[in-house]
Design a protein around this motif. Structure first.
Motif, PDB file in Angstrom:
ATOM      1  N   TYR A  81      -0.174   5.254  -0.907  1.00  0.00           N
ATOM      2  CA  TYR A  81      -1.075   5.585   0.190  1.00  0.00           C
ATOM      3  C   TYR A  81      -0.304   6.240   1.332  1.00  0.00           C
ATOM      4  O   TYR A  81       0.866   5.914   1.562  1.00  0.00           O
ATOM      5  CB  TYR A  81      -1.766   4.320   0.720  1.00  0.00           C
ATOM      6  N   ILE A 103      -7.175   0.949   6.240  1.00  0.00           N
ATOM      7  CA  ILE A 103      -7.346  -0.233   5.396  1.00  0.00           C
ATOM      8  C   ILE A 103      -7.015  -1.514   6.156  1.00  0.00           C
ATOM      9  O   ILE A 103      -7.736  -2.505   6.068  1.00  0.00           O
ATOM     10  CB  ILE A 103      -6.499  -0.122   4.106  1.00  0.00           C
ATOM     11  N   LEU A 159       0.830  -1.208   0.000  1.00  0.00           N
ATOM     12  CA  LEU A 159       0.000   0.000   0.000  1.00  0.00           C
ATOM     13  C   LEU A 159       0.863   1.256   0.000  1.00  0.00           C
ATOM     14  O   LEU A 159       0.572   2.228  -0.704  1.00  0.00           O
ATOM     15  CB  LEU A 159      -0.945  -0.012   1.207  1.00  0.00           C
ATOM     16  N   ARG A 160       1.918   1.229   0.788  1.00  0.00           N
ATOM     17  CA  ARG A 160       2.808   2.392   0.828  1.00  0.00           C
ATOM     18  C   ARG A 160       3.476   2.599  -0.532  1.00  0.00           C
ATOM     19  O   ARG A 160       3.627   3.715  -0.999  1.00  0.00           O
ATOM     20  CB  ARG A 160       3.859   2.198   1.937  1.00  0.00           C
ATOM     21  N   GLU A 167       2.239   1.849  -3.349  1.00  0.00           N
ATOM     22  CA  GLU A 167       1.223   2.368  -4.263  1.00  0.00           C
ATOM     23  C   GLU A 167       0.933   3.845  -4.022  1.00  0.00           C
ATOM     24  O   GLU A 167       0.176   4.445  -4.777  1.00  0.00           O
ATOM     25  CB  GLU A 167      -0.059   1.543  -4.142  1.00  0.00           C
ATOM     26  N   GLU A 218      -4.249   6.447   5.714  1.00  0.00           N
ATOM     27  CA  GLU A 218      -5.088   5.623   4.838  1.00  0.00           C
ATOM     28  C   GLU A 218      -4.759   4.137   5.009  1.00  0.00           C
ATOM     29  O   GLU A 218      -5.662   3.303   5.076  1.00  0.00           O
ATOM     30  CB  GLU A 218      -4.878   6.023   3.379  1.00  0.00           C
ATOM     31  N   ILE A 219      -3.482   3.834   5.105  1.00  0.00           N
ATOM     32  CA  ILE A 219      -3.063   2.441   5.286  1.00  0.00           C
ATOM     33  C   ILE A 219      -3.606   1.908   6.613  1.00  0.00           C
ATOM     34  O   ILE A 219      -4.101   0.783   6.689  1.00  0.00           O
ATOM     35  CB  ILE A 219      -1.533   2.307   5.229  1.00  0.00           C
TER      36      ILE A 219
END
Length: 170
Positions: free
Chosen positions: A25, A33, A20-21, A23, A29-30
């Motif tokens: 985010y 999620i 995620l990082r 990508e 936000e992570i």
């Protein structure tokens, strides 16, 4: 404290956090999620990164460089055509690339280290204290100041400053 071997669930969660990082985010936000606190996500990311081998780090660097290339290509023509905001953006992208590649490292580093042998410093402090004690006792309106202490071989000058219009007497 010795850290235990990570469980498969922990490794999967850390892998998700790293993905995620990667990508793009942000930490908050992570955290939403993966249902963790922001601080917990940050710690898990750092734990995962300590286990990542060097080729993975290089892959991550290459991916960031590709992103910077896309951003620069997008804003390059408007910047060249005189758009000042686009030019500023391009310069920031170039700056980020230079930092990522380590191009901004200083060419020359100069450092000065001054060390004092404890016995010499203690002796100097005692000498200054004796000078102050040996001086005359001033009235409450007078101030004694240490004006010069350049070297152990030079005497310490004391001045008596009166409160009257900046006059001094030694």
């Amino acid at each position: 404290m010795v850290e235990k071997a990570p469980t498969p669930e922990r490794i999967d969660k850390e892998r998700s956090i790293v993905e995620l990082r990667t990508e793009g985010y942000v930490w908050r936000e992570i955290a939403q999620i993966v249902s963790m606190s922001t601080a917990g996500v940050y710690k898990a990311y750092n734990r995962a990164m300590t286990r990542v081998i060097a080729p993975s780090i290089e892959e991550h660097r290459e991916m960031e460089l590709d992103r910077l290339d896309i951003l620069q290509r997008t804003y390059w023509q408007p910047a060249v055509n005189g758009n000042l905001r686009a030019a500023d953006y391009v310069l920031r992208v170039i700056d980020k690339r230079a930092k990522l590649l380590g191009l901004d490292a200083p060419l020359k580093v100069q450092a000065e280290v001054v060390t004092y042998d404890g016995s010499d410093l203690d002796a100097e402090v005692e000498r200054v204290a004796r000078l102050i004690e040996a001086g005359t006792i001033f009235s409450s309106t007078d101030i004694a100041t240490v004006t010069e202490l350049t070297d152990q071989s030079e005497p310490l000058d004391l001045e008596e400053q009166t409160g009257a219009e900046g006059t001094t007497s030694a």
